[in-house]
Design a protein around this motif. Structure first.
Motif, PDB file in Angstrom:
ATOM      1  N   ALA A 199       0.831  -1.199   0.000  1.00  0.00           N
ATOM      2  CA  ALA A 199       0.000   0.000   0.000  1.00  0.00           C
ATOM      3  C   ALA A 199       0.870   1.254   0.000  1.00  0.00           C
ATOM      4  N   LEU A 200       1.949   1.235   0.788  1.00  0.00           N
ATOM      5  CA  LEU A 200       2.845   2.389   0.839  1.00  0.00           C
ATOM      6  C   LEU A 200       3.602   2.561  -0.470  1.00  0.00           C
ATOM      7  N   GLN A 201       3.983   1.465  -1.092  1.00  0.00           N
ATOM      8  CA  GLN A 201       4.592   1.553  -2.414  1.00  0.00           C
ATOM      9  C   GLN A 201       3.716   2.348  -3.367  1.00  0.00           C
ATOM     10  N   ALA A 202       2.437   1.961  -3.417  1.00  0.00           N
ATOM     11  CA  ALA A 202       1.516   2.605  -4.348  1.00  0.00           C
ATOM     12  C   ALA A 202       1.294   4.073  -4.000  1.00  0.00           C
ATOM     13  N   SER A 203       1.169   4.379  -2.708  1.00  0.00           N
ATOM     14  CA  SER A 203       0.889   5.748  -2.294  1.00  0.00           C
ATOM     15  C   SER A 203       2.092   6.660  -2.475  1.00  0.00           C
ATOM     16  N   CYS A 204       3.307   6.077  -2.501  1.00  0.00           N
ATOM     17  CA  CYS A 204       4.546   6.875  -2.571  1.00  0.00           C
ATOM     18  C   CYS A 204       5.235   6.815  -3.927  1.00  0.00           C
ATOM     19  N   ALA A 205       4.604   6.218  -4.924  1.00  0.00           N
ATOM     20  CA  ALA A 205       5.262   5.994  -6.212  1.00  0.00           C
ATOM     21  C   ALA A 205       5.307   7.273  -7.048  1.00  0.00           C
ATOM     22  N   THR A 206       6.207   8.196  -6.665  1.00  0.00           N
ATOM     23  CA  THR A 206       6.354   9.471  -7.374  1.00  0.00           C
ATOM     24  C   THR A 206       6.644   9.209  -8.847  1.00  0.00           C
ATOM     25  N   PRO A 207       5.808   9.714  -9.758  1.00  0.00           N
ATOM     26  CA  PRO A 207       5.966   9.425 -11.188  1.00  0.00           C
ATOM     27  C   PRO A 207       7.362   9.779 -11.695  1.00  0.00           C
ATOM     28  N   GLY A 208       7.966   8.840 -12.404  1.00  0.00           N
ATOM     29  CA  GLY A 208       9.277   9.073 -12.988  1.00  0.00           C
ATOM     30  C   GLY A 208      10.425   8.631 -12.111  1.00  0.00           C
ATOM     31  N   PHE A 209      10.259   8.716 -10.799  1.00  0.00           N
ATOM     32  CA  PHE A 209      11.330   8.346  -9.882  1.00  0.00           C
ATOM     33  C   PHE A 209      11.129   6.948  -9.319  1.00  0.00           C
ATOM     34  N   PHE A 210       9.925   6.668  -8.839  1.00  0.00           N
ATOM     35  CA  PHE A 210       9.616   5.347  -8.310  1.00  0.00           C
ATOM     36  C   PHE A 210       8.659   4.641  -9.273  1.00  0.00           C
ATOM     37  N   PRO A 211       8.781   3.333  -9.419  1.00  0.00           N
ATOM     38  CA  PRO A 211       7.991   2.615 -10.426  1.00  0.00           C
ATOM     39  C   PRO A 211       6.518   2.528 -10.044  1.00  0.00           C
ATOM     40  N   PRO A 212       5.622   2.593 -11.029  1.00  0.00           N
ATOM     41  CA  PRO A 212       4.218   2.315 -10.750  1.00  0.00           C
ATOM     42  C   PRO A 212       4.060   0.916 -10.176  1.00  0.00           C
ATOM     43  N   VAL A 213       3.069   0.756  -9.317  1.00  0.00           N
ATOM     44  CA  VAL A 213       2.802  -0.537  -8.708  1.00  0.00           C
ATOM     45  C   VAL A 213       1.678  -1.209  -9.488  1.00  0.00           C
ATOM     46  N   CYS A 214       1.967  -2.334 -10.091  1.00  0.00           N
ATOM     47  CA  CYS A 214       0.976  -3.024 -10.915  1.00  0.00           C
ATOM     48  C   CYS A 214       0.291  -4.110 -10.089  1.00  0.00           C
ATOM     49  N   MET A 215      -1.028  -4.006  -9.971  1.00  0.00           N
ATOM     50  CA  MET A 215      -1.799  -5.024  -9.261  1.00  0.00           C
ATOM     51  C   MET A 215      -3.242  -5.009  -9.764  1.00  0.00           C
ATOM     52  N   HIS A 216      -3.813  -6.185  -9.893  1.00  0.00           N
ATOM     53  CA  HIS A 216      -5.223  -6.339 -10.272  1.00  0.00           C
ATOM     54  C   HIS A 216      -5.570  -5.528 -11.529  1.00  0.00           C
ATOM     55  N   GLY A 217      -4.668  -5.502 -12.494  1.00  0.00           N
ATOM     56  CA  GLY A 217      -4.913  -4.796 -13.741  1.00  0.00           C
ATOM     57  C   GLY A 217      -4.755  -3.292 -13.651  1.00  0.00           C
ATOM     58  N   MET A 218      -4.279  -2.794 -12.514  1.00  0.00           N
ATOM     59  CA  MET A 218      -4.084  -1.360 -12.335  1.00  0.00           C
ATOM     60  C   MET A 218      -2.607  -1.009 -12.381  1.00  0.00           C
ATOM     61  N   MET A 219      -2.309   0.250 -12.700  1.00  0.00           N
ATOM     62  CA  MET A 219      -0.951   0.783 -12.663  1.00  0.00           C
ATOM     63  C   MET A 219      -0.988   1.994 -11.735  1.00  0.00           C
ATOM     64  N   LEU A 220      -0.517   1.802 -10.488  1.00  0.00           N
ATOM     65  CA  LEU A 220      -0.747   2.771  -9.417  1.00  0.00           C
ATOM     66  C   LEU A 220       0.464   3.667  -9.181  1.00  0.00           C
ATOM     67  N   VAL A 221       0.187   4.965  -9.013  1.00  0.00           N
ATOM     68  CA  VAL A 221       1.230   5.945  -8.725  1.00  0.00           C
ATOM     69  C   VAL A 221       0.840   6.779  -7.513  1.00  0.00           C
ATOM     70  N   ASP A 222       1.763   7.626  -7.103  1.00  0.00           N
ATOM     71  CA  ASP A 222       1.650   8.479  -5.922  1.00  0.00           C
ATOM     72  C   ASP A 222       0.266   9.114  -5.767  1.00  0.00           C
ATOM     73  N   GLY A 223      -0.322   8.950  -4.576  1.00  0.00           N
ATOM     74  CA  GLY A 223      -1.627   9.545  -4.319  1.00  0.00           C
ATOM     75  C   GLY A 223      -1.643  11.048  -4.407  1.00  0.00           C
ATOM     76  N   GLY A 224      -0.446  11.680  -4.280  1.00  0.00           N
ATOM     77  CA  GLY A 224      -0.362  13.131  -4.402  1.00  0.00           C
ATOM     78  C   GLY A 224      -0.721  13.644  -5.779  1.00  0.00           C
ATOM     79  N   VAL A 225      -0.781  12.767  -6.774  1.00  0.00           N
ATOM     80  CA  VAL A 225      -1.227  13.170  -8.111  1.00  0.00           C
ATOM     81  C   VAL A 225      -2.671  13.670  -8.062  1.00  0.00           C
TER      82      VAL A 225
END
Length: 297
Positions: free
Chosen positions: A165-191
């Motif tokens: 969950a923290l991976q997905a919430s902290c995945a700053t675009p370009g710096f940290f990789p998107p988290v792929c799960m259940h057909g989704m590509m998840l990035v930083d919640g700050g977006v």
């Protein structure tokens, strides 16, 4: 003797990279003054602090674990990989991403993969912070959120592995990789929201306390900093996000804004300063909070 008139209080911890260390000081001040926190909503670095506090309910332990982590070879190596030219140190984390695009920094690596930090390293970072713990082990309710690049929808985490969950919430675009799960590509919640007010509202609280560690938009030198169409696009984007954050903050019952100046999102060497600024900002709000939360008798 005092009685509660606000029964369910949510603490909302915003995004901001290293500036989010101020959340530690805020929580410490609230705890010292017996301001109750029944649940926490966090996003990006605010999610890290919120998850760790919800797990341990000991802000001193959270602080020490973060200090140890930031001295680790894993953290130091990743930090060196993400270093940018000195001229970028006054930028926010989103401005920094834009700057790297415009300057062509990390250009070769950016073309060959989706992030500067590899997915394997990113997992190690999150496990270093929260181990293999799950939401079921938390001592108070906690939620964090991410954004699905495919649908554009916000995704809220309430169960499962904390590190994922923290991976997905902290995945700053370009710096940290998107988290792929259940057909989704998840990035930083700050977006979606730098201050997760709407996430906090899912707790149906009686009172919301938000901690804003973002950096205000400042005037620029138009002659040197607005030179082509991309500069216009990026500056307009920054202004729209600033207004969105401002209006979101107005929905909160109480907003705590630590005086963090123009420090950069990766200035982790100012750990002590950020914690102190958070503590002082929260202390200034204590009287207001007690008046709103308690009947005094």
């Amino acid at each position: 003797m005092r009685f509660r008139k606000k029964k369910r209080i949510v603490l909302i911890l915003g995004a901001g990279g290293s500036r989010g260390l101020a959340h530690i000081g805020v929580i410490r001040a609230l705890k010292e003054e017996d301001i109750p926190v029944e649940c926490i909503a966090g996003i990006s670095f605010g999610a890290i602090i919120g998850a760790m506090y919800s797990l341990y309910l000991d802000i001193d332990e959270v602080e020490q674990r973060l200090r140890d982590y930031m001295q680790s070879p894993l953290f130091q190596e990743t930090r060196r990989e993400m270093e940018l030219p000195q001229s970028d140190l006054a930028r926010t984390f989103l401005e920094k991403i834009q700057s790297t695009i415009k300057q062509g920094y990390f250009f070769t690596r950016a073309l060959s993969r989706k992030s500067i930090v590899t997915p394997e390293t990113f997992v190690l970072h999150m496990k270093e912070l929260v181990g293999e713990h799950t939401f079921d082990e938390l001592k108070i309710p906690f939620k964090c959120s991410s954004v699905d690049l495919i649908t554009g929808n916000p995704i809220i985490f309430t169960d499962g592995d904390l590190f994922q969950a923290l991976q997905a919430s902290c995945a700053t675009p370009g710096f940290f990789p998107p988290v792929c799960m259940h057909g989704m590509m998840l990035v930083d919640g700050g977006v979606a929201e730098l201050m997760p007010f709407y996430l906090g509202r899912t707790f149906n609280p009686d009172y919301s306390i938000g901690v804003d560690v973002t950096r205000d938009i400042e005037p620029i030198d138009g002659e040197t900093e607005i030179q082509h169409s991309l500069d216009v696009v990026f500056r307009s984007y920054d202004i729209s996000r600033d207004f969105m954050n401002l209006y979101t903050a107005q929905e909160l019952d109480c907003i705590i804004r630590p005086d963090l100046g123009s420090y950069h999102w990766s200035d982790f060497e100012y750990f002590d300063l950020f914690v102190e600024k958070g503590y002082l900002a929260a202390k200034e709000k204590i009287l207001e909070l007690k008046k709103r939360i308690f009947w005094l008798g």
